[in-house]
Design a protein around this motif. Structure first.
Motif, PDB file in Angstrom:
ATOM      1  N   ASP A 200       0.857  -1.183   0.000  1.00 31.43           N
ATOM      2  CA  ASP A 200       0.000   0.000   0.000  1.00 31.43           C
ATOM      3  C   ASP A 200       0.895   1.236   0.000  1.00 31.43           C
ATOM      4  N   TYR A 201       1.348   1.628  -1.180  1.00 33.12           N
ATOM      5  CA  TYR A 201       2.271   2.747  -1.294  1.00 33.12           C
ATOM      6  C   TYR A 201       1.592   4.102  -1.122  1.00 33.12           C
ATOM      7  N   ASN A 202       0.263   4.134  -1.042  1.00 31.08           N
ATOM      8  CA  ASN A 202      -0.448   5.388  -0.840  1.00 31.08           C
ATOM      9  C   ASN A 202      -0.592   5.758   0.629  1.00 31.08           C
ATOM     10  N   ALA A 203      -0.261   4.828   1.516  1.00 38.08           N
ATOM     11  CA  ALA A 203      -0.328   5.128   2.946  1.00 38.08           C
ATOM     12  C   ALA A 203       0.659   6.246   3.272  1.00 38.08           C
TER      13      ALA A 203
ATOM     14  N   LYS B 113       4.597   6.691   2.080  1.00 39.16           N
ATOM     15  CA  LYS B 113       4.971   7.788   1.177  1.00 39.16           C
ATOM     16  C   LYS B 113       6.104   8.616   1.782  1.00 39.16           C
ATOM     17  N   LYS B 114       6.038   8.836   3.079  1.00 32.96           N
ATOM     18  CA  LYS B 114       7.098   9.585   3.751  1.00 32.96           C
ATOM     19  C   LYS B 114       8.413   8.821   3.698  1.00 32.96           C
ATOM     20  N   LEU B 115       8.362   7.515   3.953  1.00 35.50           N
ATOM     21  CA  LEU B 115       9.573   6.681   3.932  1.00 35.50           C
ATOM     22  C   LEU B 115      10.191   6.691   2.535  1.00 35.50           C
TER      23      LEU B 115
ATOM     24  N   PHE C 156       6.046  -3.650  -8.094  1.00 39.31           N
ATOM     25  CA  PHE C 156       7.511  -3.680  -8.091  1.00 39.31           C
ATOM     26  C   PHE C 156       8.095  -2.274  -8.234  1.00 39.31           C
ATOM     27  N   VAL C 157       7.279  -1.346  -8.705  1.00 37.54           N
ATOM     28  CA  VAL C 157       7.749   0.016  -8.975  1.00 37.54           C
ATOM     29  C   VAL C 157       7.274   0.953  -7.868  1.00 37.54           C
ATOM     30  N   LEU C 158       8.227   1.561  -7.162  1.00 34.00           N
ATOM     31  CA  LEU C 158       7.862   2.523  -6.126  1.00 34.00           C
ATOM     32  C   LEU C 158       7.404   3.824  -6.772  1.00 34.00           C
ATOM     33  N   PRO C 159       6.370   4.446  -6.226  1.00 33.66           N
ATOM     34  CA  PRO C 159       5.896   5.709  -6.786  1.00 33.66           C
ATOM     35  C   PRO C 159       6.839   6.856  -6.454  1.00 33.66           C
ATOM     36  N   LEU C 160       6.931   7.814  -7.360  1.00 36.56           N
ATOM     37  CA  LEU C 160       7.752   9.007  -7.080  1.00 36.56           C
ATOM     38  C   LEU C 160       7.108   9.794  -5.940  1.00 36.56           C
ATOM     39  N   PRO C 161       7.924  10.451  -5.132  1.00 40.97           N
ATOM     40  CA  PRO C 161       7.364  11.339  -4.108  1.00 40.97           C
ATOM     41  C   PRO C 161       6.467  12.389  -4.761  1.00 40.97           C
ATOM     42  N   ASP C 162       5.424  12.809  -4.051  1.00 42.00           N
ATOM     43  CA  ASP C 162       4.447  13.742  -4.612  1.00 42.00           C
ATOM     44  C   ASP C 162       5.098  15.032  -5.117  1.00 42.00           C
TER      45      ASP C 162
END
Length: 489
Positions: A94-97, A101-103, A478-484
């Motif tokens: 859950d990369y939207n948590a 996102k902060k990490l 597998f792909v981490l989202p870019l920071p906002d």
């Protein structure tokens, strides 16, 4: 959008100078170039500062080794890691948590800040003559080469986190390759271009550090985790620096990730041949694998004789203890540990003794201070393994299978690691491609346990993440989202 500041650290590692010798900064928080680079010590300090920051918990000291990346690899029991908000969300991708996102944002910023420092150091050293440094060209080339190598290494890991693996066929533009300082905006580039530029940096770096590591200091590798006899500590501890073999090994890793198997085999073979030739000096080559099962404190918890490159944090075990202990009870307990050993017919594998099985705790001992009294054992507690000789053997095995070299050679490389780790179960030379790939995957899971490389292995292969009988199909996860604040609209 890349946003970072030049945060050059003046921290001295390994006693090069006083530990509180921080750089004075101007009111705008920009380092004073004139003060920093007025003599050669500033260049040494600048390079040490990059390693220092990369070894902190936000980077390789936790999140990019035994922390976040190992959580993504399903290394830990989900109920156990749920005690940490970020890991509770990360273990289910859950990369939207907000905590995840902060990490992720901290990893992104940490990597690009380190790259900024490398770029500043490179720009400064390119304007200096060799006579500026006490050891002349040797010293200039070493600092220059390490900065280039770190820049390539970091961009490779950023690509491995924030862009799809080449095996997916997605060559979109996800991250920028930053080579100048200062810069406030850099466009993202296709992954193939990022990997090409990283390879270019590593190749230049290889030739620059070779002068020191292969000509001047024939014992550089034997003393790679200790001070040499010269009294100059800056040129010691080559195993925790971007040394010649570490750079060649990273080139092999990069080429394998890029799908350039022949080149991956070539660089891996070069490392293998050099280690073979220097066996007496290195005293590595899985020579202490049997000591993994030593009871009590005299255990090679990091199997450090096989490490080609590691980060270094003197407070590592304290950081680990602070993070993984609560009311005297351990956290971050392993999941399905037994399935990697006895359940696969490898009950004699020494690597199982790096797991504390008492009271069902299933805790990795790699990151613990077991109380060893001997210096050659204590030194490993501060090490953060980043590249092992075993990975070189795995690359050779994978790239040899099905090639002109023949499957027998592929199996021999794999058996070399397995035999050194105590495994008596033989792998047939006629094993199918699917079965051989499966053997490589499970070997990687055992060897890289809690070191962060398991996630990258599954991603490179675009393979479901395995844990015991569990199989997690990640796909886009597998792909981490870019920071906002880095997304360009």
């Amino acid at each position: 959008m890349i946003r970072y500041k030049y945060l050059l650290l003046f921290m001295m590692l390994f006693g090069l100078a006083a530990c509180n010798a921080w750089l004075d900064v101007e009111s705008d928080n920009q380092a004073s170039d004139e003060k920093m680079f007025k003599d050669y010590t500033g260049f040494r300090s600048a390079l040490n500062g990059v390693y220092y920051k990369l070894s902190e918990p936000e980077m390789y000291g936790r999140e990019l080794s035994w922390g976040f990346l190992s959580v993504l690899a399903q290394t830990y029991d989900a109920a156990d890691v749920s005690q940490n908000k970020a890991y509770k969300a990360a273990v289910v991708y859950d990369y939207n948590a907000s905590d995840v996102k902060k990490l992720i944002s901290e990893i992104w910023k940490g990597a690009y800040n380190a790259i900024a420092n490398c770029n500043k150091l490179i720009a400064e050293i390119e304007s200096k003559d060799a006579s500026f440094f006490p050891l002349g060209e040797r010293e200039r080339n070493l600092i220059y080469g390490e900065a280039l190598a770190l820049r390539g290494y970091l961009h490779l890991d950023l690509a491995r986190m924030f862009a799809p693996a080449p095996t997916t066929g997605n060559d979109g533009a996800y991250i920028p390759y930053v080579t100048v300082y200062p810069t406030h905006y850099e466009s993202a580039q296709p992954t193939t271009e990022v990997l090409r530029l990283a390879k270019e940096d590593l190749l230049r770096a290889k030739d620059l550090v070779a002068q020191n590591d292969t000509l001047y200091d024939n014992f550089a590798y034997a003393n790679r985790f200790f001070a040499d006899d010269s009294g100059n500590r800056f040129f010691s501890f080559r195993g925790t620096r971007m040394n010649y073999l570490a750079i060649c090994g990273t080139l092999a890793r990069l080429c394998l990730y890029a799908g350039e198997n022949e080149e991956a085999n070539r660089y891996a073979s070069h490392v293998y041949d050099l280690v073979e030739a220097k066996t007496d000096l290195w005293n590595i080559y899985f020579t202490h694998s049997s000591n993994l099962n030593t009871s009590g404190s005299n255990k090679y918890v990091k199997a450090y004789d096989d490490i080609l490159f590691a980060f270094y944090n003197k407070k590592l075990t304290e950081d680990v203890e602070d993070f993984t202990e609560e009311a005297g009870m351990p956290k971050m307990l392993l999941k399905n540990g037994s399935t990697m050993f006895g359940d696969r017919g490898d009950g004699d594998d020494y690597r199982q003794y790096l797991i504390d099985w008492t009271l069902g705790a299933n805790r990795s001992q790699k990151w613990l201070d077991l109380g060893a009294s001997e210096s050659f054992l204590k030194v490993q507690y501060a090490l953060i393994p980043a590249l092992r000789f075993s990975e070189i053997c795995y690359i050779l095995a994978e790239t040899a299978y099905g090639s002109a070299a023949g499957n027998a050679e592929a199996v021999a490389y794999l058996e070399e690691v397995r035999g050194g780790r105590g495994c008596k179960r033989n792998i047939s030379e006629t094993v199918s491609a699917i079965s051989f790939k499966e053997e490589l995957i499970w070997e990687g899971m055992k060897e890289y346990l809690t070191e962060g490389q398991t996630f990258f292995m599954f991603k490179r292969l675009n393979h479901p993440v395995l844990s015991g009988s569990e199989s997690h199909v990640l796909g886009n996860s597998f792909v981490l989202p870019l920071p906002d604040d880095e997304k360009v609209f």
